[in-house]
Design an enzyme around this catalytic site. Structure first.
Site, PDB file in Angstrom:
ATOM      1  N   LYS A 217      -3.374  -1.063   2.079  1.00  0.00           N
ATOM      2  CA  LYS A 217      -3.341  -1.824   0.822  1.00  0.00           C
ATOM      3  C   LYS A 217      -2.477  -3.066   0.963  1.00  0.00           C
ATOM      4  O   LYS A 217      -2.872  -4.159   0.578  1.00  0.00           O
ATOM      5  CB  LYS A 217      -2.775  -0.944  -0.302  1.00  0.00           C
ATOM      6  CG  LYS A 217      -2.428  -1.710  -1.559  1.00  0.00           C
ATOM      7  CD  LYS A 217      -1.788  -0.825  -2.597  1.00  0.00           C
ATOM      8  CE  LYS A 217      -0.298  -0.740  -2.521  1.00  0.00           C
ATOM      9  NZ  LYS A 217       0.450  -1.778  -3.225  1.00  0.00           N
ATOM     10  N   ASN A 218      -1.281  -2.902   1.524  1.00  0.00           N
ATOM     11  CA  ASN A 218      -0.333  -4.021   1.557  1.00  0.00           C
ATOM     12  C   ASN A 218      -0.735  -5.113   2.541  1.00  0.00           C
ATOM     13  O   ASN A 218      -0.114  -6.170   2.581  1.00  0.00           O
ATOM     14  CB  ASN A 218       1.078  -3.525   1.887  1.00  0.00           C
ATOM     15  CG  ASN A 218       1.701  -2.818   0.702  1.00  0.00           C
ATOM     16  OD1 ASN A 218       1.124  -2.787  -0.377  1.00  0.00           O
ATOM     17  ND2 ASN A 218       2.876  -2.244   0.904  1.00  0.00           N
TER      18      ASN A 218
ATOM     19  N   CYS B  82       4.445  -2.025 -10.141  1.00  0.00           N
ATOM     20  CA  CYS B  82       5.219  -0.821 -10.412  1.00  0.00           C
ATOM     21  C   CYS B  82       6.643  -1.190 -10.786  1.00  0.00           C
ATOM     22  O   CYS B  82       7.221  -2.122 -10.238  1.00  0.00           O
ATOM     23  CB  CYS B  82       5.224   0.087  -9.194  1.00  0.00           C
ATOM     24  SG  CYS B  82       3.699   0.991  -8.968  1.00  0.00           S
TER      25      CYS B  82
ATOM     26  N   ARG C  15      12.329  -7.185 -10.110  1.00  0.00           N
ATOM     27  CA  ARG C  15      11.617  -7.666  -8.921  1.00  0.00           C
ATOM     28  C   ARG C  15      11.429  -9.164  -9.063  1.00  0.00           C
ATOM     29  O   ARG C  15      10.344  -9.652  -9.379  1.00  0.00           O
ATOM     30  CB  ARG C  15      10.291  -6.938  -8.745  1.00  0.00           C
ATOM     31  CG  ARG C  15      10.485  -5.468  -8.440  1.00  0.00           C
ATOM     32  CD  ARG C  15       9.184  -4.737  -8.206  1.00  0.00           C
ATOM     33  NE  ARG C  15       8.641  -4.972  -6.891  1.00  0.00           N
ATOM     34  CZ  ARG C  15       7.569  -4.343  -6.412  1.00  0.00           C
ATOM     35  NH1 ARG C  15       6.944  -3.464  -7.151  1.00  0.00           N
ATOM     36  NH2 ARG C  15       7.121  -4.607  -5.205  1.00  0.00           N
TER      37      ARG C  15
ATOM     38  N   ASP D  33       8.812   2.494   0.908  1.00  0.00           N
ATOM     39  CA  ASP D  33       7.592   3.080   0.345  1.00  0.00           C
ATOM     40  C   ASP D  33       7.376   4.531   0.779  1.00  0.00           C
ATOM     41  O   ASP D  33       6.545   5.232   0.204  1.00  0.00           O
ATOM     42  CB  ASP D  33       6.367   2.243   0.744  1.00  0.00           C
ATOM     43  CG  ASP D  33       6.301   0.933  -0.026  1.00  0.00           C
ATOM     44  OD1 ASP D  33       7.072   0.765  -0.981  1.00  0.00           O
ATOM     45  OD2 ASP D  33       5.476   0.073   0.336  1.00  0.00           O
TER      46      ASP D  33
ATOM     47  N   ARG E 147      -3.628   3.344  -7.285  1.00  0.00           N
ATOM     48  CA  ARG E 147      -3.339   1.985  -6.817  1.00  0.00           C
ATOM     49  C   ARG E 147      -3.154   1.944  -5.308  1.00  0.00           C
ATOM     50  O   ARG E 147      -3.295   0.885  -4.704  1.00  0.00           O
ATOM     51  CB  ARG E 147      -2.065   1.453  -7.482  1.00  0.00           C
ATOM     52  CG  ARG E 147      -2.213   1.293  -8.966  1.00  0.00           C
ATOM     53  CD  ARG E 147      -0.975   0.720  -9.544  1.00  0.00           C
ATOM     54  NE  ARG E 147      -0.750  -0.598  -8.967  1.00  0.00           N
ATOM     55  CZ  ARG E 147       0.202  -1.411  -9.326  1.00  0.00           C
ATOM     56  NH1 ARG E 147       1.032  -1.033 -10.249  1.00  0.00           N
ATOM     57  NH2 ARG E 147       0.337  -2.570  -8.763  1.00  0.00           N
TER      58      ARG E 147
HETATM   59  C1  UD1 Z   1       6.273  -5.379  -0.447  1.00  0.00           C
HETATM   60  C2  UD1 Z   1       5.291  -4.241  -0.551  1.00  0.00           C
HETATM   61  C3  UD1 Z   1       5.960  -3.042  -1.234  1.00  0.00           C
HETATM   62  C4  UD1 Z   1       7.227  -2.667  -0.480  1.00  0.00           C
HETATM   63  C5  UD1 Z   1       8.137  -3.871  -0.311  1.00  0.00           C
HETATM   64  C6  UD1 Z   1       9.345  -3.599   0.572  1.00  0.00           C
HETATM   65  C7  UD1 Z   1       3.155  -5.351  -0.792  1.00  0.00           C
HETATM   66  C8  UD1 Z   1       1.990  -5.646  -1.655  1.00  0.00           C
HETATM   67  N1  UD1 Z   1       4.151  -4.664  -1.358  1.00  0.00           N
HETATM   68  O1  UD1 Z   1       6.648  -5.743  -1.770  1.00  0.00           O
HETATM   69  O2  UD1 Z   1       5.039  -1.950  -1.210  1.00  0.00           O
HETATM   70  O3  UD1 Z   1       7.912  -1.677  -1.205  1.00  0.00           O
HETATM   71  O4  UD1 Z   1       7.405  -4.961   0.314  1.00  0.00           O
HETATM   72  O5  UD1 Z   1       8.949  -3.181   1.820  1.00  0.00           O
HETATM   73  O6  UD1 Z   1       3.174  -5.675   0.377  1.00  0.00           O
HETATM   74  N2  UD1 Z   1      13.386  -9.933  -3.838  1.00  0.00           N
HETATM   75  C9  UD1 Z   1      14.133 -10.876  -4.529  1.00  0.00           C
HETATM   76  N3  UD1 Z   1      13.577 -12.111  -4.738  1.00  0.00           N
HETATM   77  C10 UD1 Z   1      12.332 -12.427  -4.297  1.00  0.00           C
HETATM   78  C11 UD1 Z   1      11.586 -11.462  -3.597  1.00  0.00           C
HETATM   79  C12 UD1 Z   1      12.141 -10.219  -3.376  1.00  0.00           C
HETATM   80  O7  UD1 Z   1      15.249 -10.629  -4.945  1.00  0.00           O
HETATM   81  O8  UD1 Z   1      11.884 -13.561  -4.531  1.00  0.00           O
HETATM   82  C13 UD1 Z   1      13.970  -8.593  -3.598  1.00  0.00           C
HETATM   83  C14 UD1 Z   1      13.177  -7.498  -4.316  1.00  0.00           C
HETATM   84  O9  UD1 Z   1      13.584  -7.365  -5.644  1.00  0.00           O
HETATM   85  C15 UD1 Z   1      13.494  -6.288  -3.470  1.00  0.00           C
HETATM   86  C16 UD1 Z   1      13.601  -6.871  -2.063  1.00  0.00           C
HETATM   87  O10 UD1 Z   1      13.838  -8.261  -2.232  1.00  0.00           O
HETATM   88  O11 UD1 Z   1      14.737  -5.756  -3.859  1.00  0.00           O
HETATM   89  C17 UD1 Z   1      12.382  -6.644  -1.194  1.00  0.00           C
HETATM   90  O12 UD1 Z   1      11.259  -7.170  -1.832  1.00  0.00           O
HETATM   91  P1  UD1 Z   1       9.990  -7.702  -1.037  1.00  0.00           P
HETATM   92  O13 UD1 Z   1      10.150  -7.473   0.429  1.00  0.00           O
HETATM   93  O14 UD1 Z   1       9.708  -9.080  -1.495  1.00  0.00           O
HETATM   94  O15 UD1 Z   1       8.868  -6.734  -1.571  1.00  0.00           O
HETATM   95  P2  UD1 Z   1       7.406  -7.097  -2.055  1.00  0.00           P
HETATM   96  O16 UD1 Z   1       6.837  -8.165  -1.191  1.00  0.00           O
HETATM   97  O17 UD1 Z   1       7.397  -7.273  -3.520  1.00  0.00           O
END
Ligand code: UD1
Length: 418
Positions: free
Chosen positions: A22-23, A116, A121, A306, A398
């Site tokens: 999915k990711n 979720c 986030r 995850d 999902r």
């Molecule tokens: C992706 C994955 C999700 C997984 C996560 C961490 C997808 C679709 N989803 O989510 O399943 O749990 O990686 O491996 O690929 N953060 C900030 N500011 C930002 C972006 C992120 O503070 O602009 C923080 C987030 O709140 C979180 C951390 O960074 O605490 C990691 O987030 P991130 O790696 O961006 O996760 P996603 O890409 O949302």
């Protein structure tokens, strides 16, 4: 509301083919938009989030269809650059369309993404990085309008944290920017490599994906390609946890062992036998499991956040006390109260959870409130005595393709109630 009804205590036995990731599929679908051509993605999992991404493509004027795991997307007809709020709200990953739409049209309008509820986030790293590539943003009533008055221009970007989504957004926006982009502190997840491989197949010039420094030399234009989505390492970890919880022997086919090193080490510490081959894993679990000293979730190649919930569910009946520290998301223990309803002894304090293994869990009526938490309740139910009803199946859907069919094929007693 749909529920999964699970009669626990049946050993799992057999082999399954692991679904496409999915990711990875979601950012690849955003990449299809950038290609400006017909692209075919094989191995796309049949999931509500994948359908949401297809809806975004269609809404923006692409011709996107899904047939038995194959997505065909023609983005030569792209006209729109504004993603409606209702589509943005459907999933967190909708934010990667920002980089792709900007890369293709030089403008985009969207709202903050949903997804979720795992604590705050934010998308500040995505927006800051895109600004460095020349994007000018204005925000009004929750809508973000982005334009590139001088076009997208390569830049050197230092990410303060290896955010998966921000790294993907930069890669998508920079692929056709003028000049070179360097991302330092990039996420190293296998899904990042998959996106780079896909974009390179479409004509992009991206080097270093999988390392902390990624270099992107902007090209004028991409073209379409045919590509197979990588296997889902989190679905694999979930079915390994299911085998650990219920006991039994399960073969996971079409998976890459190297992607799962940190997860495999934990299952080995639990006393499971793991046999890795190039494209498959066999896991053999005799109960009771052993507790593990400490799991800390970390960016890849660390233990994936995850997989935290599903492994916790298996540890609920391990002998001894295990500790988990969740370092990626602030609020990722929403499944704990539901596991406690099933008889688990788990205490959380801030980012730490202590799991005191109990002899057995008991069937109960529980509710999923996020995707991986829902999977954890299912894993716990498979090993529990009696029948569990898991509500909130829309969250599980999902991320898992037909979970009841997959588990039934392994000998579990699971059905979906409508
Ligand atoms: C992706 C994955 C999700 C997984 C996560 C961490 C997808 C679709 N989803 O989510 O399943 O749990 O990686 O491996 O690929 N953060 C900030 N500011 C930002 C972006 C992120 O503070 O602009 C923080 C987030 O709140 C979180 C951390 O960074 O605490 C990691 O987030 P991130 O790696 O961006 O996760 P996603 O890409 O949302």
């Amino acid at each position: 509301m749909q529920r999964l009804i699970i009669e626990g205590g049946k050993k799992l036995c057999g082999e399954i083919k692991v679904q496409g990731a999915k990711n990875s599929a979601l950012p690849l679908l955003a990449g299809c938009l950038l290609a400006g051509d017909r692209t075919v993605l094989y191995g796309c999992p049949e999931l509500s989030d994948v359908f949401s991404a297809c809806r975004i493509l269609n809404r923006l004027g692409c011709k996107c269809s899904f047939d038995k795991g194959t997505v065909s997307a023609d983005s030569s007809t792209l006209t729109g650059w504004d993603i409606p709020e209702e589509l943005m709200r459907e999933m967190r990953c909708s934010i990667v369309f920002l980089g792709a739409v900007l890369g293709r049209l030089g403008k985009c309008e969207l709202s903050y993404p949903g997804g979720c509820e795992l604590g705050p986030r934010p998308i500040d790293m995505h927006l800051d990085a895109l600004k460095q590539l020349g994007v000018v943003m204005t925000e009004e009533h929750g809508r973000i309008s982005c334009v590139c008055p001088k076009g997208l221009r390569g830049a050197a970007i230092d990410l303060p944290f290896p955010s998966v989504g921000a790294t993907e957004n930069i890669m998508l926006a920079a692929a056709c920017a003028e000049g070179d982009t360097i991302i330092r502190g990039a996420a190293r997840e296998p899904e990042i490599e998959d996106l780079a491989d896909f974009l390179n197949r479409c004509g992009a010039r991206i080097k270093g994906a999988g390392n902390s420094t990624i270099r992107i030399s902007g090209v004028k234009k991409l073209h379409g390609c045919e590509y197979k989505v990588m296997p889902d390492r989190i679905a694999a970890a979930t079915y390994m946890a299911a085998a650990a919880s219920a006991g039994g022997e399960v073969g996971l086919l079409g998976i890459r062992c190297a992607d799962l090193s940190a997860v495999i080490a934990v299952f080995e510490e639990m006393g499971c036998g793991i046999y890795c081959m190039e494209d498959r894993i066999f896991i053999s679990c005799k109960l009771p499991l052993k507790a593990v000293r400490m799991i800390r979730t970390m960016p890849y190649p660390g233990f994936p956040t995850d997989a935290q919930a599903v492994v916790m569910a298996a540890l609920a009946t391990a002998q001894g006390s295990s500790m988990i520290v969740e370092n990626i998301f602030e609020s990722r223990y929403r499944h704990v109260d539901e596991l406690v309803r099933m008889g688990a002894d788990i205490k959380t304090s801030g980012r730490t959870a202590v799991i005191q293994g109990v002899r057995r869990l008991y069937g109960a009526s529980v509710r999923a409130s996020d995707l991986r938490g829902g999977a954890a309740l299912t894993v716990a139910a498979l090993g529990a005595e009696g029948t569990t009803s898991v509500a909130g199946v829309q969250y599980i859907d999902r991320g898992y393709e037909h979970p009841e069919k997959v588990l039934t094929s392994l000998g579990a007693k699971v059905r979906r109630a409508f």
